[in-house]
Design a protein around this motif. Structure first.
Motif, PDB file in Angstrom:
ATOM      1  N   GLY A 198     -22.794  -7.464  -5.103  1.00 41.78           N
ATOM      2  CA  GLY A 198     -22.930  -6.159  -4.084  1.00 41.78           C
ATOM      3  C   GLY A 198     -22.388  -6.598  -2.572  1.00 41.78           C
ATOM      4  N   LEU A 199     -22.844  -5.654  -1.776  1.00 41.26           N
ATOM      5  CA  LEU A 199     -22.309  -5.884  -0.254  1.00 41.26           C
ATOM      6  C   LEU A 199     -23.676  -5.409   0.507  1.00 41.26           C
ATOM      7  CD1 LEU A 199     -20.013  -5.494   1.947  1.00 41.26           C
ATOM      8  CD2 LEU A 199     -20.262  -2.867   1.519  1.00 41.26           C
ATOM      9  N   THR A 200     -23.664  -6.350   1.584  1.00 36.66           N
ATOM     10  CA  THR A 200     -24.787  -6.198   2.737  1.00 36.66           C
ATOM     11  C   THR A 200     -24.000  -5.818   4.122  1.00 36.66           C
ATOM     12  OG1 THR A 200     -26.133  -8.001   1.703  1.00 36.66           O
ATOM     13  CG2 THR A 200     -26.317  -7.634   3.961  1.00 36.66           C
ATOM     14  N   ILE A 201     -24.590  -4.641   4.431  1.00 34.40           N
ATOM     15  CA  ILE A 201     -23.977  -3.970   5.569  1.00 34.40           C
ATOM     16  C   ILE A 201     -25.225  -4.431   6.690  1.00 34.40           C
ATOM     17  CG2 ILE A 201     -23.247  -2.098   6.908  1.00 34.40           C
ATOM     18  CD1 ILE A 201     -22.489  -0.948   4.066  1.00 34.40           C
ATOM     19  N   SER A 202     -24.525  -5.136   7.867  1.00 34.96           N
ATOM     20  CA  SER A 202     -25.628  -5.350   9.015  1.00 34.96           C
ATOM     21  C   SER A 202     -25.268  -5.082  10.361  1.00 34.96           C
ATOM     22  CB  SER A 202     -26.270  -6.832   8.727  1.00 34.96           C
ATOM     23  OG  SER A 202     -25.142  -7.765   8.940  1.00 34.96           O
ATOM     24  N   GLY A 203     -25.409  -5.624  11.333  1.00 34.07           N
ATOM     25  CA  GLY A 203     -24.951  -5.309  12.704  1.00 34.07           C
ATOM     26  C   GLY A 203     -23.934  -6.256  13.328  1.00 34.07           C
ATOM     27  N   GLY A 204     -23.743  -5.685  14.406  1.00 36.54           N
ATOM     28  CA  GLY A 204     -24.214  -4.453  15.213  1.00 36.54           C
ATOM     29  C   GLY A 204     -25.381  -3.719  14.508  1.00 36.54           C
ATOM     30  N   HIS A 205     -25.251  -2.145  14.745  1.00 37.39           N
ATOM     31  CA  HIS A 205     -25.949  -1.347  14.182  1.00 37.39           C
ATOM     32  C   HIS A 205     -25.226  -0.070  13.277  1.00 37.39           C
ATOM     33  CE1 HIS A 205     -29.570   1.719  14.086  1.00 37.39           C
ATOM     34  NE2 HIS A 205     -29.594   0.614  13.388  1.00 37.39           N
ATOM     35  N   PRO A 206     -25.307  -0.410  11.986  1.00 36.90           N
ATOM     36  CA  PRO A 206     -24.582   0.460  11.056  1.00 36.90           C
ATOM     37  C   PRO A 206     -24.858   2.012  11.290  1.00 36.90           C
ATOM     38  CG  PRO A 206     -25.632  -1.065   9.573  1.00 36.90           C
ATOM     39  CD  PRO A 206     -25.913  -1.486  11.261  1.00 36.90           C
ATOM     40  N   LEU A 207     -25.904   2.246  11.474  1.00 41.31           N
ATOM     41  CA  LEU A 207     -26.459   3.639  11.488  1.00 41.31           C
ATOM     42  C   LEU A 207     -26.324   4.235  13.029  1.00 41.31           C
ATOM     43  CD1 LEU A 207     -29.408   3.716   9.076  1.00 41.31           C
ATOM     44  CD2 LEU A 207     -27.122   3.858   8.601  1.00 41.31           C
ATOM     45  N   ASP A 208     -25.813   3.318  14.048  1.00 45.15           N
ATOM     46  CA  ASP A 208     -25.639   3.954  15.331  1.00 45.15           C
ATOM     47  C   ASP A 208     -24.769   5.019  15.406  1.00 45.15           C
ATOM     48  OD1 ASP A 208     -24.116   4.060  17.944  1.00 45.15           O
ATOM     49  OD2 ASP A 208     -26.059   2.827  18.449  1.00 45.15           O
ATOM     50  N   THR A 209     -24.736   5.886  16.281  1.00 46.73           N
ATOM     51  CA  THR A 209     -24.207   7.259  16.163  1.00 46.73           C
ATOM     52  C   THR A 209     -22.497   6.957  16.080  1.00 46.73           C
ATOM     53  OG1 THR A 209     -24.405   7.723  18.630  1.00 46.73           O
ATOM     54  CG2 THR A 209     -25.779   8.806  17.067  1.00 46.73           C
ATOM     55  N   HIS A 210     -22.267   5.641  16.986  1.00 44.68           N
ATOM     56  CA  HIS A 210     -20.753   5.458  16.900  1.00 44.68           C
ATOM     57  C   HIS A 210     -20.178   5.030  15.679  1.00 44.68           C
ATOM     58  CE1 HIS A 210     -22.211   5.188  21.237  1.00 44.68           C
ATOM     59  NE2 HIS A 210     -20.990   5.588  21.488  1.00 44.68           N
ATOM     60  N   ASN A 211     -21.302   4.447  14.740  1.00 47.65           N
ATOM     61  CA  ASN A 211     -20.738   3.786  13.636  1.00 47.65           C
ATOM     62  C   ASN A 211     -21.023   4.500  12.174  1.00 47.65           C
ATOM     63  OD1 ASN A 211     -20.330   1.414  15.150  1.00 47.65           O
ATOM     64  ND2 ASN A 211     -22.431   0.735  15.009  1.00 47.65           N
ATOM     65  N   PHE A 212     -21.887   5.466  12.368  1.00 45.66           N
ATOM     66  CA  PHE A 212     -22.485   6.318  11.091  1.00 45.66           C
ATOM     67  C   PHE A 212     -21.569   6.815  10.163  1.00 45.66           C
ATOM     68  CE2 PHE A 212     -24.243   9.694   8.884  1.00 45.66           C
ATOM     69  CZ  PHE A 212     -25.070   9.059   8.097  1.00 45.66           C
ATOM     70  N   GLU A 213     -20.696   7.512  10.701  1.00 44.90           N
ATOM     71  CA  GLU A 213     -19.891   8.396   9.853  1.00 44.90           C
ATOM     72  C   GLU A 213     -18.820   7.375   8.977  1.00 44.90           C
ATOM     73  OE1 GLU A 213     -19.915  11.384   8.791  1.00 44.90           O
ATOM     74  OE2 GLU A 213     -21.438  12.027  10.321  1.00 44.90           O
ATOM     75  N   ASP A 214     -18.367   6.426   9.598  1.00 43.71           N
ATOM     76  CA  ASP A 214     -17.412   5.524   9.154  1.00 43.71           C
ATOM     77  C   ASP A 214     -18.116   4.466   7.991  1.00 43.71           C
ATOM     78  OD1 ASP A 214     -15.274   6.140  10.377  1.00 43.71           O
ATOM     79  OD2 ASP A 214     -15.608   4.614  12.113  1.00 43.71           O
ATOM     80  N   VAL A 215     -19.287   4.333   8.358  1.00 42.40           N
ATOM     81  CA  VAL A 215     -20.287   3.483   7.358  1.00 42.40           C
ATOM     82  C   VAL A 215     -20.685   4.309   6.055  1.00 42.40           C
ATOM     83  CG1 VAL A 215     -22.450   2.453   7.027  1.00 42.40           C
ATOM     84  CG2 VAL A 215     -21.211   1.591   9.169  1.00 42.40           C
ATOM     85  N   LEU A 216     -21.028   5.522   6.336  1.00 41.94           N
ATOM     86  CA  LEU A 216     -21.268   6.637   5.442  1.00 41.94           C
ATOM     87  C   LEU A 216     -20.024   6.742   4.348  1.00 41.94           C
ATOM     88  CD1 LEU A 216     -23.231   8.426   3.913  1.00 41.94           C
ATOM     89  CD2 LEU A 216     -22.108  10.409   5.722  1.00 41.94           C
ATOM     90  N   SER A 217     -18.940   6.884   5.159  1.00 40.47           N
ATOM     91  CA  SER A 217     -17.718   7.022   4.159  1.00 40.47           C
ATOM     92  C   SER A 217     -17.397   5.818   3.397  1.00 40.47           C
ATOM     93  CB  SER A 217     -16.567   7.340   5.299  1.00 40.47           C
ATOM     94  OG  SER A 217     -15.268   7.488   4.429  1.00 40.47           O
ATOM     95  N   LEU A 218     -17.713   4.572   3.852  1.00 42.90           N
ATOM     96  CA  LEU A 218     -17.442   3.318   3.276  1.00 42.90           C
ATOM     97  C   LEU A 218     -18.249   3.180   2.052  1.00 42.90           C
ATOM     98  CD1 LEU A 218     -15.870   0.737   2.994  1.00 42.90           C
ATOM     99  CD2 LEU A 218     -17.692  -0.387   4.518  1.00 42.90           C
TER     100      LEU A 218
END
Length: 143
Positions: A42-62
């Motif tokens: 699988g995949l591990t997503i870590s920081g920076g901070h994946p749920l920061d408002t600047h990152n969230f929509e792109d991480v969610l889409s991915l």
């Protein structure tokens, strides 16, 4: 990037939102090529901070796209937020697409290198699907 700036962070170079490499379509296709291999769990997503408002929509889409294309691969996500903080916010949508949430900020005073998959005792390894089903926090057995 990350706005939390935890004291003792293992990767402070990821704090700057203008640093790092662009995650473009080529990078995504490279990632999908790796995930397509049967020996990749699988995949591990870590920081920076994946749920920061600047990152969230792109991480969610991915993660949505990964779950659609690779439904048997697990996704782990690290966040400085607590599960309880996520659950009642708009960003809780991501919980439907991840398998394990490692929650809580890194706290230097609670550092414990004997712990699996996390750096401080306050952090939990949460089985997200079971937590959502049972309506209470369910951690992984070896937590």
């Amino acid at each position: 990037g990350c706005e939390l700036h935890c004291v003792g962070c293992h990767n402070p170079s990821t704090w700057n939102f203008n640093a790092g490499k662009l995650f473009d379509e080529n990078a995504k296709q490279e990632l999908f090529g790796i995930l397509d291999k049967p020996y990749i769990q699988g995949l591990t997503i870590s920081g920076g901070h994946p749920l920061d408002t600047h990152n969230f929509e792109d991480v969610l889409s991915l993660v949505k796209e990964i779950k659609a294309k690779f439904p048997t691969k697990d996704i782990w996500l690290y966040t400085g937020y607590l599960y309880e903080e996520l659950y009642y916010r708009e960003i809780s949508r991501i919980l439907l697409y991840i398998d394990v949430l490692v929650d809580g900020p890194y706290i230097e005073e609670q550092r414990d290198i004997s712990l699996a998959f996390r750096g401080s005792r306050n952090q939990r390894l949460i089985n997200v699907s079971e937590t959502l089903k049972q309506g209470k926090i369910i951690t992984l057995q070896n937590d």
